[in-house]
Design an enzyme around this catalytic site. Structure first.
Site, PDB file in Angstrom:
ATOM      1  N   TYR A   1      -1.780  -1.820   6.598  1.00  0.00           N
ATOM      2  CA  TYR A   1      -2.411  -1.300   7.815  1.00  0.00           C
ATOM      3  C   TYR A   1      -2.925   0.131   7.599  1.00  0.00           C
ATOM      4  O   TYR A   1      -4.120   0.387   7.617  1.00  0.00           O
ATOM      5  CB  TYR A   1      -1.429  -1.275   8.986  1.00  0.00           C
ATOM      6  CG  TYR A   1      -0.817  -2.587   9.425  1.00  0.00           C
ATOM      7  CD1 TYR A   1      -1.391  -3.818   9.104  1.00  0.00           C
ATOM      8  CD2 TYR A   1       0.330  -2.584  10.214  1.00  0.00           C
ATOM      9  CE1 TYR A   1      -0.808  -5.010   9.540  1.00  0.00           C
ATOM     10  CE2 TYR A   1       0.915  -3.761  10.659  1.00  0.00           C
ATOM     11  CZ  TYR A   1       0.347  -4.969  10.313  1.00  0.00           C
ATOM     12  OH  TYR A   1       0.925  -6.126  10.757  1.00  0.00           O
ATOM     13  N   SER A   2      -1.979   1.080   7.426  1.00  0.00           N
ATOM     14  CA  SER A   2      -2.347   2.501   7.384  1.00  0.00           C
ATOM     15  C   SER A   2      -3.217   2.829   6.186  1.00  0.00           C
ATOM     16  O   SER A   2      -3.138   2.175   5.156  1.00  0.00           O
ATOM     17  CB  SER A   2      -1.083   3.360   7.287  1.00  0.00           C
ATOM     18  OG  SER A   2      -0.314   3.241   8.441  1.00  0.00           O
TER      19      SER A   2
ATOM     20  N   GLU B   1       6.927  -6.772  15.008  1.00  0.00           N
ATOM     21  CA  GLU B   1       7.623  -5.713  14.270  1.00  0.00           C
ATOM     22  C   GLU B   1       8.591  -4.982  15.200  1.00  0.00           C
ATOM     23  O   GLU B   1       9.717  -4.667  14.821  1.00  0.00           O
ATOM     24  CB  GLU B   1       6.577  -4.742  13.693  1.00  0.00           C
ATOM     25  CG  GLU B   1       7.082  -3.923  12.527  1.00  0.00           C
ATOM     26  CD  GLU B   1       5.996  -3.007  11.958  1.00  0.00           C
ATOM     27  OE1 GLU B   1       4.791  -3.308  12.161  1.00  0.00           O
ATOM     28  OE2 GLU B   1       6.357  -2.008  11.327  1.00  0.00           O
TER      29      GLU B   1
ATOM     30  N   SER C   1       5.608  -0.305   2.466  1.00  0.00           N
ATOM     31  CA  SER C   1       6.935  -0.543   1.886  1.00  0.00           C
ATOM     32  C   SER C   1       7.021  -1.997   1.448  1.00  0.00           C
ATOM     33  O   SER C   1       6.392  -2.879   2.026  1.00  0.00           O
ATOM     34  CB  SER C   1       8.049  -0.180   2.867  1.00  0.00           C
ATOM     35  OG  SER C   1       7.771  -0.729   4.125  1.00  0.00           O
TER      36      SER C   1
END
Lengths: 394, 422
Positions: free
Chosen positions: B121-122, B237, B154
């Site tokens: 995403y980021s 999430e 991660s």
């Protein structure tokens, strides 16, 4: 107007306190009943009228509170004419009173009632019944001119009439000394006085009209909570329990801390709602000021504190209800945190309101005043945090 | 697996029925001390690994209120409940937005752990403002070609695939030109590099995408409809984080009606500063009588306690079906706790807090924690973004005007799209 029977549910009494934070329908009914009563009976105009009156106590309203809502008897045991409810229910009522700065001597009477219920019923039964019926306004006289709120600050001397003044002496007693910062001390018919016996500090019942009692009203910053200085000159007094029952005195102090904390949580919650409401409607630079992060973030931080304050007050109430050993840490924690939170939120509220909060006509200053007095009365945030430090092992 | 077990049965009526079904299945299939791949396969195919998933997709079609019942029966038998319908955010999202073909291809391998996901995403230029991402996906027949950089990923080195959000239309406002993919990582166009973090660890990675390819059959949702899929994935999430933070809102009290007290519910972080808690540390360094120290420690203790009570209260409120602002404030509150904790311990250590490593292991731990505190105040939405969320969604304050809201993304002022950290 709803009556006691209606809000206490079909069993006639509040359901025994269950798991921590598990509010029941009866609790919610109690809250909404009290909120409706307070909003109807103590709108801001009425609060301001009572601020300006010689006394904030109007006996017909006081009697109606007892007769129709059973509020003074809430924590009075059933056998003495009360509802037999506990600290959780009291916290709900105090929170609602705190929201609207109700200026009648309810907190004072509630604290005295807590002291009375912790005492010897042979002594306190008559007082409890009179309180529950709304015949009596009561308060607790704890601090003295030096403003201490624990046993160390109690210098007022209790002398036994006929006995040796030891721990088991239940005869007549006489009190001599000066109590100060006594909430609603001018109006109280019954004074629960902390005094020092040769064996230690205890709580005594004193008739407000007894010979040797002289009172003077203090000029105070908080316009919705009146304080008095009370001189006792050899006044006849009755010990609520064995005169040097230090454990009972400590239990009372912890219960008082939690009760005051609940009232402050209510004040903080209402004050934040005022700030948020204004931030939504006040327009500058072509937009509601609440859309500016400078304002929004103040409010968000205040919400974290206000919700945390409510949790602390409720947890304290439940801890007392469950007679948990955690009371020793939760009570000073709740008093310190709710005090700080109410004061910080009252400041935020004035800041968000800007210039208008500087006018006497706007209620923001009334909450600021209440927050300040509540923080210092019954032990400052610092003193309570220091006590907490001791109680967690420091 | 043919009947829609319990799906249309009112919750109250089916609790005992479900309890009996689970118990019977466990009696037949579970050996105490068991586990392993065969057990996992049997569990997944039985539907009890994800009781709320549809019967046709490895679930039992149960109402979510019955998760607790299933978990209780597993625990009673000594088996670990899988609860994939809570923890498997990839499968959850695919079940919500995928085609039947995608569900067939991906859900079972994910449930078995044969496939593992990570979140792409980021980006260096899209942190708090995720919709401003600039990784581009361009269509080439039945595949898409992806170029750009993702960061703070991660688990990327362990993952087989990633949930990728990429820009597919630059001529519409930022939220409207994004598409969501299930990107295979084992390909030449994907370069995963661990980031050397200030804590000394490398939990996070950056992922460089250079002409990486993803089949159109791996697209989740509509072309340019990725923002919606992303919201679903973010919701799952949060579900995991909520479960990790406090377990079920309907947790049973211990037998005997006792209430869980908080005495043993200390934040693990605070109890492990050099093996001593604050009180012990204060005594050790001779500051137990120092009035400032006493205030600081009491204040920190207070912040930890009230946050724990907020958590309990949130669960009690949720259990009654009452709406509560409490769930939204925990992260911000925790940020204050961890940063305050570091400040308190640093003050306790005084000058020795400048030491590090084996020279002073206690100081080293405090120093490491001082950086770790930023994981709370920056990761998963900075404190400032949290305050916006609380202000807008809880308090109902109006949003800040957004200058890029109605502008084609191509014309919007953007941050630098790529930046190598490793």
């Amino acid at each position: 107007m709803l009556t006691t029977g209606q809000y206490l549910g079909s069993t006639g009494r509040l359901e025994a306190t269950v798991g921590t934070f598990e509010f029941t329908d009866d609790h919610e009914a109690l809250r909404s009943t009290v909120r409706a009563f307070v909003e109807e009976t103590f709108p801001e105009a009425q609060v301001r009228r009572l601020m300006a009156a010689p006394s904030a106590l109007e006996r017909p309203v006081w009697e109606r509170m007892a007769r129709e809502l059973g509020l003074q008897g809430l924590v009075v045991p059933e056998e003495h004419g009360g509802a037999g409810a506990g600290p959780v229910e009291l916290a709900i009522v105090l929170e609602e009173f705190g929201r609207r700065l109700v200026p009648v001597p309810f907190l004072s009477t509630a604290l005295a009632t807590i002291a009375l219920t912790g005492g010897d019923r042979a002594v306190t039964a008559g007082y409890l019944e009179a309180v529950a019926e709304g015949r009596v306004v009561a308060t607790v006289a704890l601090a003295e001119d030096d403003g201490g709120w624990d046993a160390a600050g109690v210098h007022c001397a209790a002398v036994s009439d006929d006995g040796d003044g030891g721990a088991g002496d239940r005869g007549g007693w006489r009190l001599t000394g000066t109590k100060s910062f006594v909430p609603d001390g001018m109006d109280a018919d019954l004074l629960v006085v902390a005094a020092r016996t040769p064996a230690g500090v205890g709580l005594f019942a004193v008739d407000g009209a007894a010979d040797g009692v002289s009172r003077s009203e203090l000029e105070v910053f908080d316009l919705t909570r009146r304080l008095a200085r009370v001189r006792l000159d050899g006044v006849a007094a009755t010990p609520l329990s064995a005169p040097a029952d230090t454990a009972a005195f400590d239990r009372f102090l912890d219960a008082a801390r939690v009760a005051v904390a609940a009232e402050q949580a209510g004040g903080a919650d209402f004050t934040l709602a005022m700030a948020v409401g204004y931030a939504k409607e006040r327009v500058q630079f072509g937009r509601a000021i609440g859309s500016f992060q400078a304002i929004k973030h103040l409010c968000a931080d205040a919400l974290v504190d206000v919700e945390s304050a409510r949790s602390a007050a409720y947890y304290g109430a439940w801890a007392i209800a469950q007679d948990s050993p955690e009371v020793a840490t939760v009570a000073p924690l709740a008093k310190a945190f709710c005090s700080d939170t109410f004061f910080a939120t009252a400041q935020t509220n004035m800041q968000v309101h800007g210039g208008i909060s500087f006018t006497y006509e706007h209620p923001a200053h009334l909450y600021y005043r209440r927050a300040k007095s509540g923080a210092q009365l019954w032990g400052s945030p610092r003193a309570n945090r220091d006590l907490l430090a001791t109680r967690i092992g420091l | 697996m043919t009947a829609r077990a319990g799906a249309d049965v009112p919750v109250e009526a089916s609790v005992e029925q479900v309890r009996a079904q689970v118990a019977a299945w466990l009696a037949e299939n579970w050996q105490p001390g068991g586990g392993g791949p065969q057990w996992r396969e049997r569990l997944v195919d039985s539907g009890w690994a994800a009781p709320t998933w549809p019967v046709e997709w490895f679930g039992r079609g149960l109402h979510r209120d019955l998760r607790r019942v299933v978990a209780e029966e597993f625990t009673r038998a000594g088996a670990k409940p899988a609860a994939l319908d809570v923890t498997q955010l990839f499968a959850n999202t695919i079940l919500a937005h995928g085609t039947d073909e995608q569900k067939r291809s991906f859900v079972r391998p994910l449930a078995l752990g044969e496939q593992q996901g990570c979140l792409l995403y980021s980006e260096p230029g899209a942190g708090s403002d995720l919709a401003a991402l600039q990784t581009r996906a361009e269509r080439d027949g039945d595949t898409w070609v992806v170029n750009g950089q993702k960061v703070w990923t991660s688990g990327a080195r362990e993952a087989t695939h990633g949930f990728l959000v990429a820009r597919t239309d630059w001529d519409v406002p930022k939220h409207r030109g994004l598409t969501f993919f299930w990107l295979p990582l084992d390909q030449p166009g994907v370069d995963i590099r661990p980031i050397h973090q200030v804590t000394g660890g490398s939990e996070f990675n950056e992922v460089f995408l250079t002409d990486a390819v993803v089949a159109d059959s791996h697209r989740l949702g509509e072309v340019d409809g990725g923002w919606r899929v992303l919201q679903t994935a973010l919701g799952f999430e949060r579900l995991i984080m909520g479960a990790a933070a406090g377990g079920s809102s309907r947790q049973r009290r211990p037998a005997g009606g006792g209430e869980t007290t908080l005495a043993d519910r200390q934040s693990p972080w605070t109890r492990q500063i050099g093996g001593a808690d604050y009180v012990e540390l204060a005594k050790k360094v001779g500051k137990a009588d120092d009035p400032v120290t006493r205030q600081e420690i009491a204040r920190l203790y207070t912040l930890e306690k009230v946050n724990a009570w907020n958590g309990l209260r949130a669960r009690a409120d949720a259990g009654r079906g009452a709406s509560s602002p409490l769930a939204s404030i925990g992260k911000l509150a925790m940020s204050r706790i961890v940063h305050t904790g570091v400040s308190v311990t640093t003050n306790l250590l005084g000058t020795s807090s400048v030491l590090d490593g084996d020279t002073d292991p206690v100081a080293a731990e405090v120093n490491r924690s001082s950086f770790a505190a930023f994981v709370t105040s920056i990761g998963g939405g900075t404190d400032q973004i949290q305050r916006n969320i609380i202000g807008e969604r809880v308090l109902g304050l109006p949003r800040e005007p957004e200058v890029d809201k109605l502008v084609p993304f191509r014309e919007v002022r953007k941050a630098q799209a790529t930046r190598r950290f490793s």
